[in-house]
Every structure is written in C-alpha cells, then in structure tokens.
Design an enzyme around this catalytic site. Sequence first.
Site, mmCIF file in Angstrom:
data_model
loop_
_atom_site.group_PDB
_atom_site.id
_atom_site.type_symbol
_atom_site.label_atom_id
_atom_site.label_comp_id
_atom_site.label_asym_id
_atom_site.label_seq_id
_atom_site.Cartn_x
_atom_site.Cartn_y
_atom_site.Cartn_z
ATOM 1 N N ASP A 76 0.805 -1.302 0.092
ATOM 2 C CA ASP A 76 0.077 0.066 0.059
ATOM 3 C C ASP A 76 1.074 1.313 0.048
ATOM 4 O OD1 ASP A 76 0.795 -0.628 2.537
ATOM 5 O OD2 ASP A 76 -0.636 0.658 3.408
ATOM 6 N N GLU A 141 0.120 -0.694 5.820
ATOM 7 C CA GLU A 141 1.122 -0.214 6.826
ATOM 8 C C GLU A 141 0.955 1.211 6.681
ATOM 9 O OE1 GLU A 141 5.046 1.021 8.163
ATOM 10 O OE2 GLU A 141 3.997 1.878 6.333
HETATM 11 ZN ZN ZN Z 1 6.844 2.011 4.264
#
Ligand code: ZN
Length: 399
Positions: A76, A141
């Site tokens: 992501d 994340e």
């Molecule tokens: Zn990163």
Amino acid sequence: MTLPTDPARNLAALIRCASVTPAEGGALSTLETMLKPLGFSVERPVFSEGGTPDIENLYARRSGNGPHLMFAGHTDVVPVGDEASWTHPPFAAEIAKGEMFGRGAVDMKGGIACFIAAVARHLEAKDSLKGSVSLLITGDEEGPAINGTTKLLEWAAAKGEKWDASIVGEPTNPDALGDMIKIGRRGSLSGSIVVNGRQGHAAYPQLADNPVRGLMTLVDALLHPVFDRGTKDFQPTNLEVTSIDVGNPATNVIAAKATANFNIRFNDTWTAETIQAEIHNRLDKAAKRKKYRAGKKAPVDYELVWRDRPSHVFLTRDDRLIEALSGSVETVIGRKPALSTSGGTSDARFIKDYCPVVEFGLVGKTMHMVDERVALADLETLTQIYQRFIEDWFERDVS
Ligand SMILES: [Zn+2]
C-alpha cells in the site's frame, strides 16, 4: 518463461497498481504473478476489524531444506497529494534521466521489486535455495496498520510458520544507498494531560482557578531534566510537546480546562512501563508544587491519558544476520553501512517478537512526497545486495 529478474520491470508493474491504502489495487495479484513461477506458494488472507477497512495481505513461501528467511514489506502507498504537481503521473512508472517516478517507488514497492529480482537471479544461477524464503506483505502499513503485519504474523505463526531471520525492505538510507542499516528502533508513546480549573473573570482570579498555570508547570516537568543522555546503541530519549490547547477565544476569561499532548521516543534505558511510571512521577511531583497556583492549597487537578498502544524499544543482537547484510552492502558498494536505531517506528517492532529483524531498503529522500522516484542504478545495486545477502546468509547458516 521470463523470471522476474529485472527490478525496474518488477517495480514498474507494481507502481502501475494504484494501491493507495487501503486499496489492493492489483498490487498483490501482480506479486503473485511474479512469485508463482519462482516456486512460491501464495496465500492472500483478508483481515477485518470493526471500524477499520478490510485488508488483503499476502504470504508467499518457497520451501527448502535449511533455515527460513522472511522478507517483510507493504504494497500500500500513501495518497499522491496534488496530482497536478507531479512531473510524471504517479501511477505511470515513467523513466526520466535514469529515475523511475511513481508513488511507492521507494516506500516501498521498490524494495519488494529488488528482493524478488534477487531471489529470481539466485534461482536462475543456482536452481535451488539452501532453505526457505517467505514474503510477508501487508496492504495496511500506511493506514491504521490494524489488519496488516500483526495479524499476518499471528496467522502465519498459528499455521506453524517459524522464521530464523527477517529483513524489512523499508527505505533506510538517508542520502545514498548503503548509508544505513537499521538494527533496532526506539520505543514510542503518546499521552494527553488535561488540567481542570474553574472558569472566571481575568480580573478576579481569586474567584477562578486558571488551568493554564497548572498545565505550564506540568509540561515543564516533562521537559526538564532530560530523561537520559543516550546509550551505546541509541540516541537520547526525547519528549516533544505536540500541542497545547485551551480553546479560549476571549482575553478577559479564565478557561475551565487546558490540555497538552506529547509524544516520547525512548531508548533502551527504559521500557514502556518504566517510562510511563517516570512520567506519572514527574507530573505528580510537579502538581504538588504550589508556586503556579498562588492562594490555592490543593495540588494541580490533572488527568493523564495514554493514547494508543505503546511501541516497544528493541535492538537486534543477531550478529550473523547483521554481518551478512552489512558485509553484502560492503561487497557491492565498497563501504560499510552505519548500524542505526534512529528514526520512527516500523513494522520491525512486531516482527522482533518472532525472529531477529533488520531493515534495509532504498534511499528515503522522496518518500511520501510529490515526485517520489528512484534511481534505476539504485534498483540494480539493491538487487545485487539482496542477492549477495541471500547467498551469504544461507551459506553461513549451513556451515
Ligand atoms: Zn513504508
């Protein structure tokens, strides 16, 4: 069939997936397509939790006889910001003057692209691996990080997965490839202090109780004296007051309440528990000092609220892992990387509960910025470093 040995080609395919957190954007499917011909079995568990978006993750493993190396990362990316200010479109992977542009180029699709190329090159040359390699890739994340790495680790461990070492491919180099390997991280904690007073007229302070006075003395107690002077492996513990709010638009009114927020980054002098106790202690002592509350006999009336879960401090002490990585950097680039514990927290803080973990990836200069980009030369160099590391680490373990 062409194996994914070219990191630039791998990265271009990943950048073209608009996987702005929490969207998968095709990025995990692209990874799966690259990993299957290399002999990886691929699973894509989706994790959910109330109040957060469902997140798809990827766990790929190529099994062999010997130790188990895990590469961890995320596909992501953060939003592009003002798309019009990008010199090249953020999901086009265009190349100009030896650099590839795109969101995630360095943070951290680039690191994943290089690691896969390294494994592919190794298999092309040697045909086998003296152990197992897995990729633990999250799509969460840059978002709330709730349905990502922690759950993926628990899920894999529950299936009986065990790892001997892990590399996180986040961008760790401040200026040039080879600057820095991260071998630990400081801990992090955030809190809010609310001081309760009594509202009143600024001209009649004896009838009111100004919470700003109390808050000032409490905040001062957090800033002085310093918590420590640093340790062999860590910089000094640092507390930053990030906000002070009274929300009082009037100049002739004493407000009823004042709030301060702070964040503390602590080194291995402390644990999350001892630093919390120290902060409570300082605040309690300061609250009893009467000097900021003329005429008031009671201590400052305050509450301390800890925000979120603490991130724990850690230091990796696996010499073989650190030497294999540091030696690979030195062999490929010709200089020794610094072994550092600086900077913010990363997913390594979760992995450290399962196996020794180090972090090494691309140059972080443009991460999260408009025109995020990576030098093609860096992609090639990082691939060579990862390949060298794979060879070295598995060989060492066997001997
Ligand atoms: Zn990163």
